[in-house]
Scaffold this active site. Structure first.
Site, PDB file in Angstrom:
ATOM      1  N   ASN A 135       4.272   5.352   2.203  1.00  0.00           N
ATOM      2  CA  ASN A 135       3.656   4.921   1.117  1.00  0.00           C
ATOM      3  C   ASN A 135       3.812   5.902  -0.221  1.00  0.00           C
ATOM      4  OD1 ASN A 135       2.720   2.557   1.971  1.00  0.00           O
ATOM      5  ND2 ASN A 135       0.892   3.331   3.012  1.00  0.00           N
ATOM      6  N   ASP A 165      -0.021   3.472  16.821  1.00  0.00           N
ATOM      7  CA  ASP A 165      -0.349   3.897  15.413  1.00  0.00           C
ATOM      8  C   ASP A 165       0.944   4.640  15.044  1.00  0.00           C
ATOM      9  OD1 ASP A 165      -2.369   4.780  13.382  1.00  0.00           O
ATOM     10  OD2 ASP A 165      -0.932   6.726  13.433  1.00  0.00           O
ATOM     11  N   ASP A 222       4.567  -2.149   3.105  1.00  0.00           N
ATOM     12  CA  ASP A 222       4.264  -3.346   3.370  1.00  0.00           C
ATOM     13  C   ASP A 222       5.336  -4.009   4.339  1.00  0.00           C
ATOM     14  OD1 ASP A 222       1.664  -3.234   2.444  1.00  0.00           O
ATOM     15  OD2 ASP A 222       2.079  -4.411   0.563  1.00  0.00           O
ATOM     16  N   GLU A 228      -2.191   1.373   9.523  1.00  0.00           N
ATOM     17  CA  GLU A 228      -1.024   1.250  10.251  1.00  0.00           C
ATOM     18  C   GLU A 228      -1.144   1.140  11.827  1.00  0.00           C
ATOM     19  OE1 GLU A 228      -1.830   5.832   9.318  1.00  0.00           O
ATOM     20  OE2 GLU A 228      -2.236   3.721   8.646  1.00  0.00           O
TER      21      GLU A 228
END
Length: 361
Positions: free
Chosen positions: A242, A234, A251, A277
Site C-alpha cells: 500500500n 496473513d 485492493d 490482509e
C-alpha cells in the site's frame, strides 16, 4: 485477542452457508411429500385409475427422486433441481387441466379440484425464479391455461353446462392473474431483502464471506458438534504494498488472493476475509498431508500472481483443527499462534498447531 460473536436467540438469522443447507433439506422434504402425495392419489383411485394419473404421477415421482439423487451426488445445483421440480409439476397440472374437460361429467358445473394447485405454482414461480423471469413464467402458465379453457369451452363442453363452466374458468383465470400481480409486487421486495441479507454477510472488496459470516459459521459448527480445520493466513509485508504502490494496487492484491482461496476451497469449505490482509478458511476436518498439499498449491499460485508492479504474493499460514464442540475462540487462538510461529521463522510457510491430531489417516 479475539472477540467472538455469538447469537443467543435460537431463531437467529443463519449465515449463507447454513441457509443454503437448510434449503437443500427443505427441497428433500418437498420431494418426499410430492412422492407421498402421488402415491396417495393413486391409492385413492384404485382399482379404477385415471388414464392420465396412472402414468403421469409415477413419472413425476421419478423425476423428483432423480433430481434429489443428482443434487445429493453433486451433479446438479440446488437452483437447477428446484427449477426442474417446478417444470415437472407445472407440466403435470397443465396436462391435468386439459384432461379434466375430457373426463368430467357432462352435467358438471365447475372445474375439478386439481386446479387448486395452480395457486401454489403461481406463488412458487416467484420463489424459484428472479422477479422478471417469474412474471414471464407465470404469464406463460396463465396464457396456456386460458387457451386450454377456451378450446374446451368452444369445442368440447356440453352446451348445457357451458355457461357455468365459462364462469368457473373465468374465475380460475382471474385468480391466476391476481396471484401474478401480487407476487410480482412482493417479489421485488423479496429480492431487495435477499440483497440486503447477502450484503450483510459478504466482504464488498473481495466477494468472500465477511467476519460476521465466518463467526456465525463457526458458531453453527460448534453447536452441531462438528469438527473442522481452520486456516488463518496473513499476507506478508502488505503495508509495504500500500505504501509503495497505492491502495488501488493493494485492493487488486486482496481480490487476487480471494480468487486463489476460492479456487482451492474444498466442498463444504468457507473462505472469509477476517480483517485487513488477514483471511480465514473454514474447512471440513483435514489431515496434515491434505491441508499441507492444499496450502502449498495456494502458495505456489500466489507466488505467480502479478498485480501492476507487485510480482508474487506470500503469506503466513496457521492451521488448527477443532475438537467436536470446542470453543471456536480456542481454535482461532491456536491457528493464530501457529501463524505467528511462521512469522517468527521467516514468513512464507505453513505451521500446523495440531500436528498429532491431523497426521492420522
Amino acid at each position: 485477542m479475539f472477540k467472538f460473536f455469538r447469537r443467543s436467540a435460537p431463531n437467529a438469522v443463519p449465515e449463507p452457508v447454513s441457509w443454503h443447507a437448510g434449503q437443500r433439506r427443505m427441497f428433500m422434504a418437498l420431494v418426499w411429500l410430492a412422492c407421498l402425495a402421488c402415491a396417495a392419489a393413486l391409492t385413492a383411485q384404485a382399482p379404477r385409475f385415471d388414464p392420465l394419473d396412472v402414468w403421469a404421477l409415477p413419472l413425476l415421482s421419478l423425476v423428483m427422486l432423480t433430481l434429489q439423487l443428482l443434487l445429493s451426488a453433486g451433479q446438479l445445483t440446488l437452483q437447477t433441481a428446484v427449477m426442474g421440480a417446478f417444470a415437472g409439476t407445472a407440466a403435470y397440472v397443465l396436462l391435468a387441466l386439459n384432461h379434466q374437460f375430457n373426463v368430467m361429467p357432462r352435467t358438471s358445473w365447475t372445474l375439478m379440484e386439481n386446479t387448486y394447485w395452480f395457486a401454489v405454482l403461481y406463488a412458487a414461480a416467484f420463489l424459484v425464479f428472479p422477479p422478471r423471469q417469474a412474471i414471464r413464467v407465470a404469464a406463460a402458465m396463465l396464457i396456456l391455461s386460458a387457451l386450454i379453457c377456451a378450446y374446451h369451452l368452444l369445442f368440447t363442453v356440453s352446451p348445457l353446462t357451458r355457461t357455468h363452466l365459462t364462469g368457473a374458468s373465468v374465475q380460475f383465470l382471474l385468480m391466476g392473474g391476481v396471484m401474478t400481480v401480487m407476487q410480482a409486487t412482493l417479489g421485488v421486495q423479496r429480492m431487495r431483502l435477499l440483497a440486503s441479507h447477502t450484503a450483510a454477510y459478504t466482504d464488498t472488496l473481495t466477494g468472500l464471506a465477511n467476519r460476521r459470516a465466518a463467526e456465525e459459521r463457526l458458531s453453527t459448527l460448534t453447536r452441531q458438534g462438528e469438527t473442522y480445520t481452520l486456516v488463518l493466513f496473513d499476507l506478508d509485508h502488505f503495508k509495504r504494498v500500500n505504501d509503495m504502490h497505492g491502495h488501488a494496487t493493494g485492493d487488486l492484491v486482496l481480490r487476487g488472493v480471494a480468487q486463489v482461496a476460492l479456487g482451492h476451497l474444498p466442498q463444504g469449505g468457507v473462505a472469509a476475509r477476517w480483517g485487513g490482509e488477514e483471511f480465514l478458511l473454514i474447512l471440513p476436518e483435514q489431515r496434515d498431508r491434505h491441508v499441507r498439499s492444499l496450502l502449498d498449491a495456494m502458495r505456489l499460485e500466489l507466488r505467480h500472481q502479478r498485480h501492476g508492479n507487485v510480482s508474487g504474493v506470500t503469506a503466513c499460514f496457521g492451521v488448527a483443527t477443532a475438537h467436536a464442540g470446542e470453543d471456536p475462540e480456542r481454535v482461532l487462538e491456536r491457528a493464530d499462534a501457529a501463524m505467528y510461529t511462521v512469522k517468527q521463522k521467516g514468513r512464507n510457510d505453513v505451521h500446523l498447531a495440531d500436528l498429532r491430531r491431523t497426521q492420522m489417516g
